[in-house]
Scaffold this motif. Structure first.
Motif, mmCIF file in Angstrom:
data_model
loop_
_atom_site.group_PDB
_atom_site.id
_atom_site.type_symbol
_atom_site.label_atom_id
_atom_site.label_comp_id
_atom_site.label_asym_id
_atom_site.label_seq_id
_atom_site.Cartn_x
_atom_site.Cartn_y
_atom_site.Cartn_z
ATOM 1 N N PHE A 15 0.807 -1.218 0.000
ATOM 2 C CA PHE A 15 0.000 0.000 0.000
ATOM 3 C C PHE A 15 0.848 1.279 0.000
ATOM 4 O O PHE A 15 0.314 2.372 0.173
ATOM 5 C CB PHE A 15 -0.965 -0.003 1.194
ATOM 6 C CG PHE A 15 -2.092 -0.983 1.033
ATOM 7 C CD1 PHE A 15 -3.205 -0.647 0.272
ATOM 8 C CD2 PHE A 15 -2.038 -2.238 1.602
ATOM 9 C CE1 PHE A 15 -4.258 -1.550 0.113
ATOM 10 C CE2 PHE A 15 -3.075 -3.151 1.446
ATOM 11 C CZ PHE A 15 -4.186 -2.804 0.698
ATOM 12 N N ASN A 16 2.172 1.128 -0.189
ATOM 13 C CA ASN A 16 3.092 2.277 -0.239
ATOM 14 C C ASN A 16 2.891 3.215 0.960
ATOM 15 O O ASN A 16 2.686 4.418 0.805
ATOM 16 C CB ASN A 16 2.908 3.062 -1.550
ATOM 17 C CG ASN A 16 3.250 2.212 -2.745
ATOM 18 O OD1 ASN A 16 4.266 1.538 -2.756
ATOM 19 N ND2 ASN A 16 2.387 2.232 -3.739
ATOM 20 N N LEU A 17 2.976 2.651 2.149
ATOM 21 C CA LEU A 17 2.704 3.420 3.365
ATOM 22 C C LEU A 17 3.946 4.052 3.984
ATOM 23 O O LEU A 17 3.832 4.818 4.944
ATOM 24 C CB LEU A 17 2.005 2.527 4.399
ATOM 25 C CG LEU A 17 0.658 1.943 3.948
ATOM 26 C CD1 LEU A 17 0.126 0.969 4.993
ATOM 27 C CD2 LEU A 17 -0.337 3.047 3.660
ATOM 28 N N SER A 18 5.128 3.757 3.451
ATOM 29 C CA SER A 18 6.363 4.346 3.986
ATOM 30 C C SER A 18 6.481 5.797 3.559
ATOM 31 O O SER A 18 6.190 6.145 2.422
ATOM 32 C CB SER A 18 7.589 3.571 3.485
ATOM 33 O OG SER A 18 7.593 2.280 4.012
ATOM 34 N N ARG A 19 6.916 6.638 4.476
ATOM 35 C CA ARG A 19 7.146 8.057 4.197
ATOM 36 C C ARG A 19 8.657 8.317 4.199
ATOM 37 O O ARG A 19 9.423 7.572 4.793
ATOM 38 C CB ARG A 19 6.492 8.922 5.291
ATOM 39 C CG ARG A 19 4.984 8.819 5.354
ATOM 40 C CD ARG A 19 4.436 9.521 6.596
ATOM 41 N NE ARG A 19 5.110 10.767 6.905
ATOM 42 C CZ ARG A 19 4.732 11.964 6.446
ATOM 43 N NH1 ARG A 19 3.669 12.057 5.674
ATOM 44 N NH2 ARG A 19 5.393 13.047 6.768
ATOM 45 N N ASP A 20 9.053 9.408 3.587
ATOM 46 C CA ASP A 20 10.469 9.775 3.538
ATOM 47 C C ASP A 20 11.057 10.002 4.926
ATOM 48 O O ASP A 20 12.237 9.756 5.143
ATOM 49 C CB ASP A 20 10.674 11.040 2.684
ATOM 50 C CG ASP A 20 10.395 10.790 1.217
ATOM 51 O OD1 ASP A 20 10.439 9.610 0.785
ATOM 52 O OD2 ASP A 20 10.130 11.764 0.495
ATOM 53 N N ASP A 21 10.238 10.474 5.880
ATOM 54 C CA ASP A 21 10.736 10.744 7.225
ATOM 55 C C ASP A 21 10.743 9.502 8.127
ATOM 56 O O ASP A 21 11.082 9.579 9.300
ATOM 57 C CB ASP A 21 9.944 11.873 7.887
ATOM 58 C CG ASP A 21 8.463 11.550 8.042
ATOM 59 O OD1 ASP A 21 8.040 10.421 7.732
ATOM 60 O OD2 ASP A 21 7.716 12.461 8.468
ATOM 61 N N GLY A 22 10.347 8.345 7.576
ATOM 62 C CA GLY A 22 10.367 7.100 8.329
ATOM 63 C C GLY A 22 9.101 6.809 9.116
ATOM 64 O O GLY A 22 8.945 5.718 9.658
ATOM 65 N N VAL A 23 8.199 7.764 9.195
ATOM 66 C CA VAL A 23 6.949 7.575 9.937
ATOM 67 C C VAL A 23 5.972 6.787 9.069
ATOM 68 O O VAL A 23 5.807 7.075 7.891
ATOM 69 C CB VAL A 23 6.329 8.937 10.330
ATOM 70 C CG1 VAL A 23 4.947 8.748 10.943
ATOM 71 C CG2 VAL A 23 7.240 9.673 11.291
ATOM 72 N N ILE A 24 5.326 5.808 9.680
ATOM 73 C CA ILE A 24 4.275 5.065 8.987
ATOM 74 C C ILE A 24 2.973 5.384 9.711
ATOM 75 O O ILE A 24 2.722 4.918 10.818
ATOM 76 C CB ILE A 24 4.563 3.555 8.969
ATOM 77 C CG1 ILE A 24 5.868 3.307 8.231
ATOM 78 C CG2 ILE A 24 3.407 2.803 8.323
ATOM 79 C CD1 ILE A 24 6.391 1.917 8.324
ATOM 80 N N CYS A 25 2.192 6.240 9.089
ATOM 81 C CA CYS A 25 0.922 6.702 9.649
ATOM 82 C C CYS A 25 -0.021 6.932 8.477
ATOM 83 O O CYS A 25 0.367 7.545 7.482
ATOM 84 C CB CYS A 25 1.144 7.995 10.437
ATOM 85 S SG CYS A 25 -0.323 8.573 11.305
ATOM 86 N N PHE A 26 -1.247 6.445 8.587
ATOM 87 C CA PHE A 26 -2.171 6.523 7.461
ATOM 88 C C PHE A 26 -3.613 6.447 7.942
ATOM 89 O O PHE A 26 -3.891 5.991 9.054
ATOM 90 C CB PHE A 26 -1.893 5.398 6.458
ATOM 91 C CG PHE A 26 -1.924 4.011 7.072
ATOM 92 C CD1 PHE A 26 -3.084 3.257 7.036
ATOM 93 C CD2 PHE A 26 -0.805 3.485 7.698
ATOM 94 C CE1 PHE A 26 -3.132 1.987 7.607
ATOM 95 C CE2 PHE A 26 -0.834 2.219 8.264
ATOM 96 C CZ PHE A 26 -2.002 1.475 8.219
ATOM 97 N N ASP A 27 -4.508 6.909 7.091
ATOM 98 C CA ASP A 27 -5.947 6.783 7.334
ATOM 99 C C ASP A 27 -6.401 5.396 6.901
ATOM 100 O O ASP A 27 -5.944 4.887 5.871
ATOM 101 C CB ASP A 27 -6.729 7.817 6.527
ATOM 102 C CG ASP A 27 -6.566 9.225 7.068
ATOM 103 O OD1 ASP A 27 -6.546 9.383 8.296
ATOM 104 O OD2 ASP A 27 -6.467 10.155 6.260
ATOM 105 N N ALA A 28 -7.307 4.827 7.674
ATOM 106 C CA ALA A 28 -7.810 3.492 7.348
ATOM 107 C C ALA A 28 -9.228 3.327 7.864
ATOM 108 O O ALA A 28 -9.708 4.107 8.686
ATOM 109 C CB ALA A 28 -6.908 2.426 7.978
#
Length: 126
Positions: A15-28
């Motif tokens: 789901f390409n949930l990785s961010r450049d800053d290393g935080v994995i946070c998403f709406d679900a």
């Protein structure tokens, strides 16, 4: 950081949930079901890996999660993670109030609100 659970890694990558800053946070959308209840709820989800403890932790950030009796902190060793390809992360566990439960996490998009990200960064870097 690389996740400990291969199911969580596959889920994040799919789901390409990785961010450049290393935080994995998403709406679900989360679905919580037991023998007696079934709940559907939108929630921000934060995944943290603590490498030195060999621990993956999933936080459900919606304020009503705990009020509804849904576990808001899920960690490997206490629950079982599995990935249903292109669908959801499936979490199975045992609650003291509800008994056996299944919780599924279905990403809506790959980002959290700016407010949530600011809170995560504040906790991470302070």
């Amino acid at each position: 950081m690389k996740q400990i659970s291969s199911s969580i890694s596959e889920f994040i990558n799919a789901f390409n949930l990785s961010r450049d800053d290393g935080v994995i946070c998403f709406d679900a959308t989360i679905y919580y079901s037991t023998r007696k209840k079934s709940i559907q709820l939108p929630s921000e989800v934060h995944i943290v890996t603590i490498g030195h403890k060999q621990l993956d932790v999933i936080y459900l950030l919606h304020p009503d999660v705990a009020k509804l009796g849904i576990p808001d902190l899920l960690e490997n060793g206490r629950v079982t993670f599995s990935y249903l390809p292109e669908k959801a992360l499936i979490i199975k566990g045992n609650s003291s109030t509800d008994g056996m439960y299944t919780l599924s996490v279905h990403p809506a998009n790959a980002d959290c609100s700016e407010k949530t990200l600011a809170e995560i960064h504040a906790k991470t870097y302070n």
